[in-house]
Motif scaffolding. Structure first.
Motif, PDB file in Angstrom:
ATOM      1  N   LEU A  24     -17.217  29.002  36.686  1.00 52.24           N
ATOM      2  CA  LEU A  24     -18.640  29.299  36.776  1.00 52.24           C
ATOM      3  C   LEU A  24     -19.175  28.997  38.171  1.00 52.24           C
ATOM      4  O   LEU A  24     -20.001  29.750  38.711  1.00 52.24           O
ATOM      5  CB  LEU A  24     -19.402  28.480  35.737  1.00 52.24           C
ATOM      6  N   SER A  25     -18.695  27.922  38.778  1.00 50.69           N
ATOM      7  CA  SER A  25     -19.162  27.587  40.122  1.00 50.69           C
ATOM      8  C   SER A  25     -18.761  28.664  41.114  1.00 50.69           C
ATOM      9  O   SER A  25     -19.539  29.016  42.016  1.00 50.69           O
ATOM     10  CB  SER A  25     -18.614  26.219  40.566  1.00 50.69           C
ATOM     11  N   PHE A  26     -17.556  29.211  40.959  1.00 48.04           N
ATOM     12  CA  PHE A  26     -17.134  30.267  41.883  1.00 48.04           C
ATOM     13  C   PHE A  26     -17.763  31.605  41.533  1.00 48.04           C
ATOM     14  O   PHE A  26     -17.965  32.446  42.417  1.00 48.04           O
ATOM     15  CB  PHE A  26     -15.605  30.354  41.951  1.00 48.04           C
ATOM     16  N   GLY A  83     -21.746  17.117  34.056  1.00 45.71           N
ATOM     17  CA  GLY A  83     -22.694  17.886  33.266  1.00 45.71           C
ATOM     18  C   GLY A  83     -24.026  18.075  33.962  1.00 45.71           C
ATOM     19  O   GLY A  83     -24.606  19.176  33.960  1.00 45.71           O
ATOM     20  N   THR A  84     -24.532  17.007  34.582  1.00 46.06           N
ATOM     21  CA  THR A  84     -25.811  17.097  35.297  1.00 46.06           C
ATOM     22  C   THR A  84     -25.713  18.068  36.470  1.00 46.06           C
ATOM     23  O   THR A  84     -26.626  18.867  36.719  1.00 46.06           O
ATOM     24  CB  THR A  84     -26.234  15.711  35.798  1.00 46.06           C
ATOM     25  N   ALA A  85     -24.587  18.024  37.191  1.00 43.89           N
ATOM     26  CA  ALA A  85     -24.407  18.900  38.345  1.00 43.89           C
ATOM     27  C   ALA A  85     -24.379  20.368  37.930  1.00 43.89           C
ATOM     28  O   ALA A  85     -24.971  21.230  38.590  1.00 43.89           O
ATOM     29  CB  ALA A  85     -23.112  18.533  39.071  1.00 43.89           C
ATOM     30  N   VAL A  86     -23.681  20.674  36.831  1.00 45.79           N
ATOM     31  CA  VAL A  86     -23.579  22.060  36.367  1.00 45.79           C
ATOM     32  C   VAL A  86     -24.957  22.623  36.025  1.00 45.79           C
ATOM     33  O   VAL A  86     -25.307  23.753  36.397  1.00 45.79           O
ATOM     34  CB  VAL A  86     -22.639  22.159  35.153  1.00 45.79           C
ATOM     35  N   ILE A  87     -25.747  21.850  35.314  1.00 51.92           N
ATOM     36  CA  ILE A  87     -27.094  22.304  34.941  1.00 51.92           C
ATOM     37  C   ILE A  87     -27.949  22.532  36.190  1.00 51.92           C
ATOM     38  O   ILE A  87     -28.682  23.529  36.297  1.00 51.92           O
ATOM     39  CB  ILE A  87     -27.745  21.285  34.000  1.00 51.92           C
ATOM     40  N   ALA A  88     -27.826  21.642  37.180  1.00 51.53           N
ATOM     41  CA  ALA A  88     -28.634  21.764  38.398  1.00 51.53           C
ATOM     42  C   ALA A  88     -28.301  23.024  39.174  1.00 51.53           C
ATOM     43  O   ALA A  88     -29.196  23.793  39.559  1.00 51.53           O
ATOM     44  CB  ALA A  88     -28.427  20.527  39.276  1.00 51.53           C
ATOM     45  N   TRP A  89     -26.989  23.286  39.421  1.00 54.59           N
ATOM     46  CA  TRP A  89     -26.676  24.462  40.244  1.00 54.59           C
ATOM     47  C   TRP A  89     -26.979  25.760  39.498  1.00 54.59           C
ATOM     48  O   TRP A  89     -27.305  26.769  40.122  1.00 54.59           O
ATOM     49  CB  TRP A  89     -25.248  24.408  40.781  1.00 54.59           C
ATOM     50  N   SER A  90     -26.885  25.744  38.177  1.00 51.72           N
ATOM     51  CA  SER A  90     -27.187  26.953  37.404  1.00 51.72           C
ATOM     52  C   SER A  90     -28.659  27.326  37.540  1.00 51.72           C
ATOM     53  O   SER A  90     -29.004  28.511  37.639  1.00 51.72           O
ATOM     54  CB  SER A  90     -26.826  26.742  35.937  1.00 51.72           C
ATOM     55  N   LEU A  91     -29.538  26.329  37.549  1.00 48.86           N
ATOM     56  CA  LEU A  91     -30.960  26.594  37.732  1.00 48.86           C
ATOM     57  C   LEU A  91     -31.240  27.167  39.119  1.00 48.86           C
ATOM     58  O   LEU A  91     -32.049  28.094  39.279  1.00 48.86           O
ATOM     59  CB  LEU A  91     -31.763  25.314  37.513  1.00 48.86           C
ATOM     60  N   PHE A  92     -30.560  26.655  40.141  1.00 44.66           N
ATOM     61  CA  PHE A  92     -30.759  27.176  41.496  1.00 44.66           C
ATOM     62  C   PHE A  92     -30.188  28.589  41.640  1.00 44.66           C
ATOM     63  O   PHE A  92     -30.729  29.405  42.394  1.00 44.66           O
ATOM     64  CB  PHE A  92     -30.127  26.239  42.520  1.00 44.66           C
ATOM     65  N   THR A  93     -29.087  28.884  40.935  1.00 44.39           N
ATOM     66  CA  THR A  93     -28.554  30.246  40.964  1.00 44.39           C
ATOM     67  C   THR A  93     -29.573  31.222  40.406  1.00 44.39           C
ATOM     68  O   THR A  93     -29.833  32.286  40.988  1.00 44.39           O
ATOM     69  CB  THR A  93     -27.249  30.332  40.146  1.00 44.39           C
ATOM     70  N   GLY A 146      -9.762  28.265  38.125  1.00 48.74           N
ATOM     71  CA  GLY A 146     -11.171  28.626  38.114  1.00 48.74           C
ATOM     72  C   GLY A 146     -11.606  29.378  39.361  1.00 48.74           C
ATOM     73  O   GLY A 146     -12.569  30.154  39.310  1.00 48.74           O
ATOM     74  N   VAL A 147     -10.904  29.175  40.490  1.00 50.72           N
ATOM     75  CA  VAL A 147     -11.277  29.879  41.728  1.00 50.72           C
ATOM     76  C   VAL A 147     -11.060  31.385  41.578  1.00 50.72           C
ATOM     77  O   VAL A 147     -12.008  32.163  41.741  1.00 50.72           O
ATOM     78  CB  VAL A 147     -10.511  29.307  42.932  1.00 50.72           C
ATOM     79  N   PRO A 148      -9.837  31.851  41.284  1.00 51.61           N
ATOM     80  CA  PRO A 148      -9.684  33.306  41.128  1.00 51.61           C
ATOM     81  C   PRO A 148     -10.398  33.862  39.908  1.00 51.61           C
ATOM     82  O   PRO A 148     -10.905  34.992  39.938  1.00 51.61           O
ATOM     83  CB  PRO A 148      -8.169  33.506  41.029  1.00 51.61           C
ATOM     84  N   LEU A 149     -10.453  33.081  38.815  1.00 53.83           N
ATOM     85  CA  LEU A 149     -11.145  33.571  37.624  1.00 53.83           C
ATOM     86  C   LEU A 149     -12.638  33.740  37.907  1.00 53.83           C
ATOM     87  O   LEU A 149     -13.236  34.771  37.558  1.00 53.83           O
ATOM     88  CB  LEU A 149     -10.928  32.600  36.462  1.00 53.83           C
ATOM     89  N   GLY A 150     -13.237  32.755  38.544  1.00 52.11           N
ATOM     90  CA  GLY A 150     -14.644  32.859  38.898  1.00 52.11           C
ATOM     91  C   GLY A 150     -14.898  33.953  39.914  1.00 52.11           C
ATOM     92  O   GLY A 150     -15.924  34.650  39.857  1.00 52.11           O
ATOM     93  N   SER A 151     -13.963  34.135  40.852  1.00 52.39           N
ATOM     94  CA  SER A 151     -14.100  35.208  41.828  1.00 52.39           C
ATOM     95  C   SER A 151     -14.053  36.567  41.153  1.00 52.39           C
ATOM     96  O   SER A 151     -14.839  37.472  41.481  1.00 52.39           O
ATOM     97  CB  SER A 151     -12.990  35.101  42.880  1.00 52.39           C
ATOM     98  N   LEU A 152     -13.123  36.714  40.206  1.00 45.88           N
ATOM     99  CA  LEU A 152     -13.028  37.973  39.458  1.00 45.88           C
ATOM    100  C   LEU A 152     -14.342  38.268  38.750  1.00 45.88           C
ATOM    101  O   LEU A 152     -14.902  39.370  38.870  1.00 45.88           O
ATOM    102  CB  LEU A 152     -11.878  37.879  38.457  1.00 45.88           C
ATOM    103  N   LEU A 153     -14.853  37.279  38.010  1.00 48.02           N
ATOM    104  CA  LEU A 153     -16.086  37.488  37.253  1.00 48.02           C
ATOM    105  C   LEU A 153     -17.285  37.714  38.172  1.00 48.02           C
ATOM    106  O   LEU A 153     -18.137  38.569  37.905  1.00 48.02           O
ATOM    107  CB  LEU A 153     -16.342  36.285  36.348  1.00 48.02           C
TER     108      LEU A 153
END
Length: 433
Positions: A24-26, A83-93, A146-153
């Motif tokens: 998700l991050s990628f 968990g806190t970091a994931v929620i934060a970056w998702s809101l900024f995205t 997660g890097v190539p998978l996230g890049s693909l998505l």
């Protein structure tokens, strides 16, 4: 401090959840690369601004936030940090979709960088504590799929979402899943320290002490620098590959897209996503499996695998970019994408294996600091400046200019090949199994 490995079933589940978070991050990082050209046109940006937006803005705050978060992760509850970091970056995205000018979009990408700084240092440290030594390279490789998978998505979804709803709504759509996945991490990931004894008081207590301890380790130092220059090439090229195809092969992309019922952005996103994602997934898996297998008899091969892979990436990428046919070039890109992803397992296993257990999260954060400042911070900006220079200063035009910049950046890939190979000498004396 050593912890008893987690049961195999839980370890697979937990690492798979962290893999999904990393993907998700990628996805959040890569979607801006496929959307860079329409954003450039709407906001009237130059290529150097694309380089700052996709690289430097993200990297600087990512690295500034990464070290204190990692120091906290060496002591505190790592699942809560994740968990806190994931929620934060998702809101900024999601907020990126509301940007009306370059400054606001830049600010949103800075926020994404701060949030994503809270994932990999604690996640890598957790995986090392979850896993037995003989499984660490392959388990860490599984996470870094997660890097190539996230890049693909990111590339595939980004292109198709742009064709359907535009680039602004694309950011909104990809920002939402992180709220759910971040909640799962908070609720379901285990902290092994909860039932462990307090670490010895001799452990480094300051960031300066931890950094000094780590930088004295030759293998760690060389792997950090090698990874940074590897990232300079891959991160530097990533924001401009789609722009290159749009500029050089726009008519051919439209024709190929019509065959499968897609517009050219949707087709290119899908093609680049599959080229980088499928081959990248296989490359990450292959690199981890090879490193675990051949290093059993000689741990120097933790350096052999990334060195050879980095070397082979250079000529294969140049060959793909110089091909006159878009379809053939997209197909051939699968080869350098495979080689370019083989370093994840062996590199992260080595940097964690040579680091003292009480500073493993900090070891990953320092690696990411150098990687992102050199790779993500300077790579896209350098390629963007080269593209503008070749396009205008040398009179190549926009298409040939970005092509020349991509080729020129490829030669930097010889540097990590040499650094990884040089590290082989000290790995046996420094790694713990």
């Amino acid at each position: 401090m050593a912890f008893a490995p987690q049961p195999a079933g839980y370890r697979r589940w937990a690492v798979s959840l962290m893999l999904a978070l990393f993907a998700l991050s990628f996805l959040d990082r890569q979607i801006i690369n496929i959307l860079a050209e329409p954003i450039r046109h709407e906001l009237r940006l130059a290529d150097w601004q694309i380089g700052i937006m996709t690289g430097l803005a993200f990297a600087v705050l990512y690295t500034i936030a990464g070290l204190p978060i990692a120091r906290l992760a060496d002591r505190a509850n790592r699942p809560r940090i994740i968990g806190t970091a994931v929620i934060a970056w998702s809101l900024f995205t999601a907020a990126s979709g509301f940007a009306s000018n370059f400054a606001l979009l830049l600010a949103a990408r800075v926020g994404v960088g701060i949030g994503e700084a809270g994932l990999t240092p604690p996640a890598t440290s957790l995986i090392m504590d979850y896993s037995p030594p003989e499984k660490r390279a392959s388990t860490l490789a599984h996470y870094h799929m997660g890097v190539p998978l996230g890049s693909l998505l990111g590339l595939a979804l980004g292109g198709m979402l742009f064709d359907l709803v535009g680039w602004r709504h694309a950011f909104l759509v990809v920002g939402l899943p992180g709220l759910l996945l971040g909640g799962l991490a908070l609720l379901l990931l285990r902290e092994p320290r909860a039932n462990a004894a307090t670490p010895a008081s001799s452990s480094p207590t300051t960031l300066v002490d931890a950094t000094r301890t780590l930088w004295r380790i030759r293998s760690y130092r060389l792997f950090v620098l090698g990874t940074a220059f590897q990232a300079f090439v891959s991160y530097g090229q990533a924001p401009f590959i789609a722009s290159y195809f749009f500029r050089m092969h726009g008519a051919e992309l439209a024709s190929l897209g019509r065959v499968i019922g897609l517009e050219r952005a949707g087709f290119l996103g899908l093609a680049l996503g599959l080229a980088s994602g499928i081959s990248g997934l296989f490359g990450v898996w292959l690199g981890g499996q090879l490193a675990d297998r051949i290093s059993r008899g000689d741990v120097r091969h933790y350096g052999t695998v990334p060195a050879v892979a980095a070397l082979l990436t250079v000529p294969t990428f140049i060959a793909a970019i110089l091909m006159p046919n878009a379809g053939a070039a997209l197909l051939f890109l699968t080869i350098p994408c495979l080689f370019n992803s083989m370093w994840f397992g062996p590199v992260h296993t080595t940097q964690q294996g040579v680091a003292p257990a009480h500073v493993r999260a900090t070891a990953t954060a320092i690696l990411l600091l150098v990687l992102n400042l050199i790779g993500l911070g300077l790579g896209p900006l350098t390629v963007g400046i080269l593209s503008d220079w070749f396009s205008s200063g040398w009179g190549f035009g926009a298409a040939r200019g970005v092509q020349a910049a991509l080729v020129a950046a490829s030669f930097v890939g010889l540097v990590p090949a040499w650094l990884f190979w040089s590290a082989r000498r000290s790995i046996p004396d420094e790694i713990t199994r």
